[in-house]
Write a protein that holds these residues in place. Sequence first.
Motif, mmCIF file in Angstrom:
data_model
loop_
_atom_site.group_PDB
_atom_site.id
_atom_site.type_symbol
_atom_site.label_atom_id
_atom_site.label_comp_id
_atom_site.label_asym_id
_atom_site.label_seq_id
_atom_site.Cartn_x
_atom_site.Cartn_y
_atom_site.Cartn_z
ATOM 1 N N ASP A 64 -0.195 9.859 -48.870
ATOM 2 C CA ASP A 64 -0.569 9.795 -47.456
ATOM 3 C C ASP A 64 -2.019 9.332 -47.397
ATOM 4 O O ASP A 64 -2.940 10.103 -47.670
ATOM 5 N N VAL A 65 -2.235 8.054 -47.078
ATOM 6 C CA VAL A 65 -3.569 7.446 -47.165
ATOM 7 C C VAL A 65 -4.193 7.329 -45.776
ATOM 8 O O VAL A 65 -3.570 6.829 -44.836
ATOM 9 N N ARG A 66 -5.435 7.769 -45.674
ATOM 10 C CA ARG A 66 -6.210 7.634 -44.441
ATOM 11 C C ARG A 66 -7.538 6.958 -44.777
ATOM 12 O O ARG A 66 -8.235 7.396 -45.685
ATOM 13 N N LEU A 67 -7.839 5.901 -44.052
ATOM 14 C CA LEU A 67 -9.022 5.100 -44.359
ATOM 15 C C LEU A 67 -10.009 5.140 -43.196
ATOM 16 O O LEU A 67 -9.626 4.924 -42.047
ATOM 17 N N ILE A 68 -11.273 5.428 -43.510
ATOM 18 C CA ILE A 68 -12.341 5.471 -42.509
ATOM 19 C C ILE A 68 -13.163 4.193 -42.603
ATOM 20 O O ILE A 68 -13.643 3.833 -43.678
ATOM 21 N N GLU A 69 -13.306 3.495 -41.482
ATOM 22 C CA GLU A 69 -14.092 2.253 -41.447
ATOM 23 C C GLU A 69 -14.884 2.201 -40.143
ATOM 24 O O GLU A 69 -14.354 2.457 -39.067
ATOM 25 N N ASN A 70 -16.162 1.860 -40.270
ATOM 26 C CA ASN A 70 -17.067 1.895 -39.126
ATOM 27 C C ASN A 70 -16.988 0.640 -38.250
ATOM 28 O O ASN A 70 -17.314 0.682 -37.062
ATOM 29 N N ASP A 71 -16.539 -0.475 -38.824
ATOM 30 C CA ASP A 71 -16.520 -1.740 -38.098
ATOM 31 C C ASP A 71 -15.171 -1.944 -37.402
ATOM 32 O O ASP A 71 -14.111 -1.881 -38.037
ATOM 33 N N ASP A 72 -15.224 -2.223 -36.088
ATOM 34 C CA ASP A 72 -13.992 -2.388 -35.303
ATOM 35 C C ASP A 72 -13.123 -3.532 -35.830
ATOM 36 O O ASP A 72 -11.899 -3.384 -35.978
ATOM 37 N N ASN A 73 -13.736 -4.663 -36.102
ATOM 38 C CA ASN A 73 -12.986 -5.836 -36.561
ATOM 39 C C ASN A 73 -12.314 -5.584 -37.903
ATOM 40 O O ASN A 73 -11.176 -6.015 -38.134
ATOM 41 N N SER A 74 -13.024 -4.876 -38.795
ATOM 42 C CA SER A 74 -12.452 -4.564 -40.107
ATOM 43 C C SER A 74 -11.252 -3.638 -39.965
ATOM 44 O O SER A 74 -10.240 -3.793 -40.669
ATOM 45 N N CYS A 75 -11.345 -2.677 -39.045
ATOM 46 C CA CYS A 75 -10.230 -1.759 -38.796
ATOM 47 C C CYS A 75 -8.988 -2.529 -38.362
ATOM 48 O O CYS A 75 -7.878 -2.297 -38.862
ATOM 49 N N GLU A 76 -9.188 -3.449 -37.431
ATOM 50 C CA GLU A 76 -8.063 -4.249 -36.921
ATOM 51 C C GLU A 76 -7.453 -5.117 -38.014
ATOM 52 O O GLU A 76 -6.224 -5.242 -38.127
ATOM 53 N N LYS A 77 -8.323 -5.689 -38.856
ATOM 54 C CA LYS A 77 -7.845 -6.544 -39.950
ATOM 55 C C LYS A 77 -7.035 -5.741 -40.966
ATOM 56 O O LYS A 77 -5.990 -6.198 -41.450
ATOM 57 N N ILE A 78 -7.506 -4.541 -41.281
ATOM 58 C CA ILE A 78 -6.796 -3.689 -42.244
ATOM 59 C C ILE A 78 -5.431 -3.295 -41.706
ATOM 60 O O ILE A 78 -4.421 -3.319 -42.425
ATOM 61 N N LEU A 79 -5.365 -2.948 -40.431
ATOM 62 C CA LEU A 79 -4.088 -2.583 -39.817
ATOM 63 C C LEU A 79 -3.117 -3.758 -39.836
ATOM 64 O O LEU A 79 -1.909 -3.586 -40.066
ATOM 65 N N ASN A 80 -3.626 -4.960 -39.593
ATOM 66 C CA ASN A 80 -2.772 -6.145 -39.604
ATOM 67 C C ASN A 80 -2.255 -6.454 -41.002
ATOM 68 O O ASN A 80 -1.116 -6.917 -41.170
ATOM 69 N N GLU A 81 -3.087 -6.201 -42.033
ATOM 70 C CA GLU A 81 -2.713 -6.539 -43.405
ATOM 71 C C GLU A 81 -1.793 -5.493 -44.027
ATOM 72 O O GLU A 81 -0.853 -5.824 -44.753
#
Length: 261
Positions: A64-81
């Motif tokens: 069960d992986v949870r990832l914390i990222e401060n940058d909005d664009n990076s968050c969106e990119k990770i979700l898409n990938e």
Amino acid sequence: PHGETILASRDEIYVAGKKEDINSFIDWISSSDIKSSAKKRIVLAGGTKVGKMLAENLVEHGYDVRLIENDDNSCEKILNEIGGKITVINGNPTDLDILEEAGVKNCHSYISVLKDDEDNILSCILAKRMKAQKVITVTNRVQYQEIVSAISPIDCCISPSLVAINSILKYFTAEKSRISAIFHRANAFIIEVIVDKKSKVCGKTIAECNCPPDVIFAFVRRNNQIIAATGTLKLEPGDFVATVTEVENVKAIEKIFSNEK
């Protein structure tokens, strides 16, 4: 480690052998709740390239992986990938509220792979205070290795630079010996030495090699077979002997395995 060495709580143990044997050993020493990855929560700090690759691998292993990222664009990119296989939290990994939202409390592991070493260290210390079972940090500066090793709340630190050095070292093979790895948390090397037919140790058992007491024979590779380095094992020409020792003993090992009188 010697036969009379008594293992204590919090000891860090390095074990050498064939991959399948090491896996069996880990299963043997592990409690039943450690063996399964199912439902285990791992929190990653940082949507860096390393963070994304690690997240994908952990998901494949059932965590069960949870990832914390401060940058909005990076968050969106990770979700898409990666899609809906992981939970992405938009926020600062050094913020206690964000760590709580990510479920750091009592998580199996917390791994910080941010670009900034100081943020990695601080984030891991906070995670440990929140009762994360194990915290791991990446240290991009080699100078930080000794500092991080002395910080008790941090269980493990990984240096990409040191990983690269160890990879490169494998391609530099001397005629009789080579340094095949440098330890992350100890002032020690793994030295691989070839037994020459004229070497002083050829035909002798490991117990008869008269090495310094803090030199450990890890294993012997003979005809592509891994053999445990017990005291009664007799060394033969062409054997690759893996030894572990501190830096100052490297020359002593080379001298013992040489054919000089």
